[in-house]
Design an enzyme around this catalytic site. Structure first.
Site, PDB file in Angstrom:
ATOM      1  N   CYS A 174     -26.116 -20.629 -42.446  1.00 16.94           N
ATOM      2  CA  CYS A 174     -27.294 -19.954 -41.904  1.00 16.94           C
ATOM      3  C   CYS A 174     -28.375 -20.971 -41.538  1.00 16.94           C
ATOM      4  O   CYS A 174     -28.196 -21.743 -40.615  1.00 16.94           O
ATOM      5  CB  CYS A 174     -27.783 -18.886 -42.892  1.00 16.94           C
ATOM      6  SG  CYS A 174     -28.870 -17.654 -42.132  1.00 16.94           S
TER       7      CYS A 174
ATOM      8  N   GLU B  95     -21.034 -17.212 -49.430  1.00 16.05           N
ATOM      9  CA  GLU B  95     -21.429 -17.263 -50.846  1.00 16.05           C
ATOM     10  C   GLU B  95     -21.866 -15.897 -51.362  1.00 16.05           C
ATOM     11  O   GLU B  95     -22.011 -15.704 -52.563  1.00 16.05           O
ATOM     12  CB  GLU B  95     -22.553 -18.305 -51.054  1.00 16.05           C
ATOM     13  CG  GLU B  95     -23.952 -17.888 -50.590  1.00 16.05           C
ATOM     14  CD  GLU B  95     -24.203 -18.119 -49.092  1.00 16.05           C
ATOM     15  OE1 GLU B  95     -23.215 -18.245 -48.341  1.00 16.05           O
ATOM     16  OE2 GLU B  95     -25.383 -18.147 -48.680  1.00 16.05           O
TER      17      GLU B  95
ATOM     18  N   HIS C 184     -22.725 -15.651 -44.462  1.00 18.62           N
ATOM     19  CA  HIS C 184     -22.920 -16.119 -45.838  1.00 18.62           C
ATOM     20  C   HIS C 184     -21.687 -15.868 -46.704  1.00 18.62           C
ATOM     21  O   HIS C 184     -21.622 -14.855 -47.399  1.00 18.62           O
ATOM     22  CB  HIS C 184     -24.109 -15.382 -46.460  1.00 18.62           C
ATOM     23  CG  HIS C 184     -25.428 -15.782 -45.897  1.00 18.62           C
ATOM     24  ND1 HIS C 184     -26.145 -16.871 -46.356  1.00 18.62           N
ATOM     25  CD2 HIS C 184     -26.175 -15.259 -44.889  1.00 18.62           C
ATOM     26  CE1 HIS C 184     -27.277 -16.993 -45.679  1.00 18.62           C
ATOM     27  NE2 HIS C 184     -27.310 -16.029 -44.771  1.00 18.62           N
TER      28      HIS C 184
END
Lengths: 222, 79
Positions: free
Chosen positions: A86, A198, A196
């Site tokens: 990002c 994660e 994302h």
């Protein structure tokens, strides 16, 4: 796998990244403040998401001129794995570690939702645990994710297999050229992506799709 | 010495913000607006009086930070 996460003023996905890395590698990443001059000796350096410097000037522009970036560029040149997610992707393009630029979303609005990703190239250290063509879920949250590069650069990165992830099933949320969601540098050791991974690594997140990216890196480092 | 740096998007680079402004101007009744492109202006005060040194420094500032030359052009005006 030893890891480090660079933290800038305005980073806000750094803790999500610490958590994902610790969960998957079994050891706590080192946190490195942007004003430091050297990175620790690690296998992977992550530039996390957020709004470094409030997106002043251009997203990632000021962070890309931080003191720590000099050592990040040196480490990247030496083949250390670098992942930018990002705002991290924006910072890596602004620093010249990745080609192209990330512009305002074509629809102008901030997008916060789930998209589908296709792993176009699974022959990279970031994607070896995916199957080629695998379509997986991943959350996005950004305002400036519209990938742009001139026609010649675009052709070069496509021909080189540097496009690793594309938005699939018509879910391109930002107008990125060629549905590009994630690319590597020429050498394949630096990857930037807008979504994302994660944030999809444990059951409480509602899925585990993002784990494969970190597991790919952990396998490579072992 | 005072200088003005104008940063604009290169031709062919999509400018969704310019498009939105264009639409809003149309909505306000400015029907003769063909197109709008959004850019940035930086007013920079510089020490020293040598014009060519100043221009050189401003070019470096543009290349290194003020503009992203992948997508933007810049122009420098010095008073």
């Amino acid at each position: 796998m030893k890891t480090a996460v660079i933290v800038f003023p305005g980073s806000n996905r750094d803790h999500d990244m610490f958590h994902a890395l610790e969960l998957i590698t079994g050891s706590r990443p080192q946190s490195v403040w942007h004003a430091e001059s050297t990175l620790p000796d690690v296998d992977l350096v992550v530039v996390p998401g957020g709004f470094s410097y409030g997106d002043y000037l251009r997203s990632g522009a000021i962070a890309a001129r931080s003191p720590i970036l000099k050592d990040l560029v040196a480490k990247a040149d030496n083949g250390v794995s670098v992942l930018g997610v990002c705002n991290g992707f924006q910072i890596l393009t602004e620093a010249g570690l990745l080609p192209g630029a990330l512009m305002r979303n074509a629809g102008i609005t901030f997008v916060c939702k789930e998209v589908m990703m296709e792993t176009v190239n699974n022959a990279t250290r970031f994607s070896s645990k995916f199957t080629k063509g695998q379509v997986w879920r991943c959350p996005v949250a950004h305002h400036d994710g519209n990938y742009f590069a001139d026609a010649e650069t675009l052709r070069r990165i496509e021909d080189n297999g540097q496009v690793v992830f594309r938005y699939a099933d018509g879910t391109n949320p930002n107008g990125s050229l060629n549905d590009i969601a994630g690319i590597t540098n020429d050498n394949g050791n630096v990857l930037g992506m807008m979504p994302h991974p994660e944030n999809l690594v444990e059951a409480l997140h509602g899925g585990l799709d993002g784990r494969l990216l970190f597991e790919s890196l952990a396998t490579q480092a072992a | 010495m005072k200088a003005r740096v104008i940063v604009t998007l290169k031709n062919g680079v999509l400018d969704p913000q310019g498009k939105a402004i264009e639409g809003a101007l149309g909505g306000l009744g400015f029907g003769d607006v063909g197109s709008v492109r959004q850019g940035k202006v930086f007013d920079v005060e510089l020490a020293g009086a040598d014009m060519s040194t100043a221009k050189e420094k401003l070019e470096q500032m543009c290349e290194k930070l003020l503009a992203n030359t992948v997508i933007e052009n810049y122009a420098i005006e010095i008073d």
